[in-house]
Design a protein around this motif. Structure first.
Motif, mmCIF file in Angstrom:
data_model
loop_
_atom_site.group_PDB
_atom_site.id
_atom_site.type_symbol
_atom_site.label_atom_id
_atom_site.label_comp_id
_atom_site.label_asym_id
_atom_site.label_seq_id
_atom_site.Cartn_x
_atom_site.Cartn_y
_atom_site.Cartn_z
ATOM 1 N N HIS A 127 87.250 2.870 54.454
ATOM 2 C CA HIS A 127 86.721 4.228 54.563
ATOM 3 C C HIS A 127 85.222 4.287 54.834
ATOM 4 O O HIS A 127 84.670 5.374 54.945
ATOM 5 C CB HIS A 127 87.061 5.020 53.297
ATOM 6 N N GLY A 128 84.565 3.145 54.939
ATOM 7 C CA GLY A 128 83.139 3.138 55.259
ATOM 8 C C GLY A 128 82.251 3.299 54.047
ATOM 9 O O GLY A 128 82.693 3.606 52.950
ATOM 10 N N ALA A 129 80.976 3.060 54.253
ATOM 11 C CA ALA A 129 79.987 3.087 53.177
ATOM 12 C C ALA A 129 79.378 4.475 53.028
ATOM 13 O O ALA A 129 79.023 5.118 54.011
ATOM 14 C CB ALA A 129 78.893 2.067 53.458
ATOM 15 N N GLN A 130 79.250 4.911 51.785
ATOM 16 C CA GLN A 130 78.582 6.169 51.440
ATOM 17 C C GLN A 130 77.345 5.803 50.630
ATOM 18 O O GLN A 130 77.391 4.895 49.807
ATOM 19 C CB GLN A 130 79.489 7.054 50.586
ATOM 20 N N GLY A 131 76.267 6.519 50.829
ATOM 21 C CA GLY A 131 75.035 6.233 50.090
ATOM 22 C C GLY A 131 73.958 5.799 51.055
ATOM 23 O O GLY A 131 73.924 6.255 52.195
ATOM 24 N N GLY A 132 73.098 4.919 50.610
ATOM 25 C CA GLY A 132 72.064 4.415 51.489
ATOM 26 C C GLY A 132 70.775 4.099 50.769
ATOM 27 O O GLY A 132 70.754 3.794 49.585
ATOM 28 N N VAL A 133 69.694 4.213 51.513
ATOM 29 C CA VAL A 133 68.364 3.882 51.029
ATOM 30 C C VAL A 133 67.749 5.133 50.410
ATOM 31 O O VAL A 133 67.800 6.206 50.995
ATOM 32 C CB VAL A 133 67.477 3.383 52.186
ATOM 33 N N SER A 134 67.179 4.973 49.236
ATOM 34 C CA SER A 134 66.473 6.095 48.625
ATOM 35 C C SER A 134 65.159 5.590 48.035
ATOM 36 O O SER A 134 65.039 4.441 47.639
ATOM 37 C CB SER A 134 67.325 6.769 47.543
ATOM 38 N N ARG A 135 64.198 6.488 48.022
ATOM 39 C CA ARG A 135 62.876 6.146 47.506
ATOM 40 C C ARG A 135 62.708 6.844 46.166
ATOM 41 O O ARG A 135 62.739 8.058 46.089
ATOM 42 C CB ARG A 135 61.798 6.605 48.492
ATOM 43 N N ASN A 136 62.540 6.039 45.097
ATOM 44 C CA ASN A 136 62.324 6.592 43.760
ATOM 45 C C ASN A 136 60.884 7.070 43.597
ATOM 46 O O ASN A 136 60.625 8.054 42.938
ATOM 47 C CB ASN A 136 62.671 5.566 42.687
ATOM 48 N N TYR A 180 56.752 6.076 45.766
ATOM 49 C CA TYR A 180 56.250 5.533 47.030
ATOM 50 C C TYR A 180 56.563 4.043 47.190
ATOM 51 O O TYR A 180 56.843 3.583 48.284
ATOM 52 C CB TYR A 180 54.738 5.770 47.153
ATOM 53 N N TRP A 181 56.568 3.276 46.096
ATOM 54 C CA TRP A 181 56.761 1.824 46.197
ATOM 55 C C TRP A 181 58.172 1.375 45.872
ATOM 56 O O TRP A 181 58.603 0.315 46.298
ATOM 57 C CB TRP A 181 55.783 1.110 45.263
ATOM 58 N N ASP A 182 58.901 2.132 45.089
ATOM 59 C CA ASP A 182 60.206 1.712 44.590
ATOM 60 C C ASP A 182 61.326 2.276 45.468
ATOM 61 O O ASP A 182 61.579 3.471 45.479
ATOM 62 C CB ASP A 182 60.369 2.191 43.141
ATOM 63 N N ILE A 183 61.999 1.381 46.173
ATOM 64 C CA ILE A 183 63.093 1.765 47.063
ATOM 65 C C ILE A 183 64.376 1.118 46.550
ATOM 66 O O ILE A 183 64.385 -0.059 46.199
ATOM 67 C CB ILE A 183 62.811 1.286 48.508
ATOM 68 N N SER A 184 65.461 1.895 46.491
ATOM 69 C CA SER A 184 66.740 1.309 46.097
ATOM 70 C C SER A 184 67.738 1.471 47.240
ATOM 71 O O SER A 184 67.699 2.453 47.981
ATOM 72 C CB SER A 184 67.266 1.945 44.805
ATOM 73 N N VAL A 185 68.602 0.483 47.362
ATOM 74 C CA VAL A 185 69.624 0.483 48.408
ATOM 75 C C VAL A 185 70.973 0.320 47.714
ATOM 76 O O VAL A 185 71.273 -0.740 47.170
ATOM 77 C CB VAL A 185 69.390 -0.663 49.414
#
Length: 156
Positions: free
Chosen positions: A86-95, A97-102
């Motif tokens: 069914h494919g991926a849901q979600g993605g890259v988000s920035r908490n 300026y420096w903290d990015i979660s994938v």
């Protein structure tokens, strides 16, 4: 006058910085989504613990026990053949300026059940790797419940 030029220049630099950051996040999202979809589809078609480990981070690999690997291998054996990814849901988000979660959630339908996983990625040695893999599954009943299907005959 100099103060006005300074503030205008500063605002311009902030706008350019934010724009470049947004472009970078979109590129990162495209890159990670492609990685997760390609990797998980390949694994779901033919689950292989050794292959799975090639996609994991060093830290995750060190924490993962043989018992946990055996459990997930058994789950995929019991699920059977992949019917639909069914494919991926979600993605890259920035908490901030420096903290990015994938983080992505992937779902798939199999011959004998459903599988869902939440996967966190990190970049390690210039390539994306799985740093966390939390999954859940459900199996379809193996036998039909006789009470669930009724045949109604109409009198002739």
């Amino acid at each position: 006058m100099r103060l006005n030029i300074f503030f205008i220049t500063l605002i311009g630099l902030v706008i350019i910085s934010i724009s470049l950051g947004a472009i970078n996040l979109r590129q990162m999202d495209k890159e990670t989504r492609e990685f997760i979809n390609t990797t998980m589809l390949g694994l779901f078609v033919d689950w292989n613990n050794s292959e799975f480990l090639t996609y994991t981070s060093n830290e995750f690999r060190e924490k993962l026990t043989n018992e946990e690997l055996s459990k997930i291998n058994l789950v995929f054996q019991r699920l059977g053949n992949l019917l639909n990814y069914h494919g991926a849901q979600g993605g890259v988000s920035r908490n901030n300026y420096w903290d990015i979660s994938v983080r992505y959630k992937v779902q798939a339908s199999f011959q004998n059940g459903q599988f869902s996983a939440t996967i966190t990625l990190i970049k390690q040695q210039e390539k994306w790797t799985i740093d966390r893999f939390e999954y859940q599954y459900s199996f379809f009943p193996n036998r039909r419940d006789e009470g669930s299907l009724k045949v109604v005959l109409s009198p002739r």
